[in-house]
Design a protein around this motif. Structure first.
Motif, short mmCIF file in Angstrom:
data_model
loop_
_atom_site.label_atom_id
_atom_site.label_comp_id
_atom_site.label_asym_id
_atom_site.label_seq_id
_atom_site.Cartn_x
_atom_site.Cartn_y
_atom_site.Cartn_z
N GLN A 1 0.89 -1.16 0.00
CA GLN A 1 0.00 0.00 0.00
C GLN A 1 0.93 1.21 0.00
O GLN A 1 1.64 1.44 0.98
N GLU B 1 1.40 5.32 -0.38
CA GLU B 1 0.69 6.59 -0.25
C GLU B 1 1.62 7.73 -0.66
O GLU B 1 2.71 7.86 -0.10
N SER C 1 1.55 12.02 -2.57
CA SER C 1 0.70 13.21 -2.71
C SER C 1 -0.28 13.08 -3.88
O SER C 1 -1.34 13.67 -3.85
N GLY C 2 0.07 12.29 -4.89
CA GLY C 2 -0.81 12.14 -6.05
C GLY C 2 -1.86 11.06 -5.87
O GLY C 2 -2.68 10.85 -6.75
N GLY C 3 -1.84 10.33 -4.76
CA GLY C 3 -2.82 9.27 -4.56
C GLY C 3 -2.20 8.06 -3.87
O GLY C 3 -1.25 8.18 -3.11
N THR C 4 -2.76 6.90 -4.20
CA THR C 4 -2.27 5.66 -3.61
C THR C 4 -2.06 4.62 -4.69
O THR C 4 -2.62 4.71 -5.78
N GLY C 5 -1.25 3.64 -4.35
CA GLY C 5 -1.02 2.51 -5.24
C GLY C 5 -1.01 1.23 -4.44
O GLY C 5 -0.73 1.25 -3.23
N GLN D 1 -0.34 -1.04 -11.05
CA GLN D 1 -0.83 -0.01 -11.96
C GLN D 1 0.24 0.46 -12.94
O GLN D 1 -0.07 0.93 -14.02
#
Length: 99
Positions: free
Chosen positions: A8, A10, A12-16, A36
């Motif tokens: 997981q 985290e 600044s642009g989101g999560t993956g 992704q």
């Protein structure tokens, strides 16, 4: 740390949520990322409970070098990652369904 791990990440642009598969030979790590960003090989080291590995990926036509560093505690890991100028934090759990 050999085996598959569910990450997981985290930033600044989101999560993956990539899966990392590791092979360990002494302190040397090799393996792959699947997520992704597609598939990419990884390599690094594990010394005691300290882990560090890097991945080179293509993000929307731009080459990116990602460095993960952190600590391992049995079936969990945590640490930080650098995606170029972006900093991220991550956690991971061993994936018992994938060996």
């Amino acid at each position: 740390v050999a085996g598959a791990w569910a990450f997981q990440v985290e930033f600044s642009g989101g999560t993956g949520t990539p899966t990392m598969s590791f092979k360990q030979d002494g302190e040397k790590l090799t393996g792959s990322l699947s997520g992704q960003l597609g598939e990419a090989p990884l390599e690094g080291t594990v010394k005691g409970n300290a882990i560090e590995f890097s991945i080179d990926v293509d993000i929307q036509g731009t080459a990116a070098h990602i460095v993960y560093s952190g600590t391992v505690d049995k079936d969990t890991m945590k640490g930080t990652a650098k995606y170029g100028d972006l900093d991220a934090t991550w956690t991971a759990k061993r994936d018992p369904s994938k060996k």
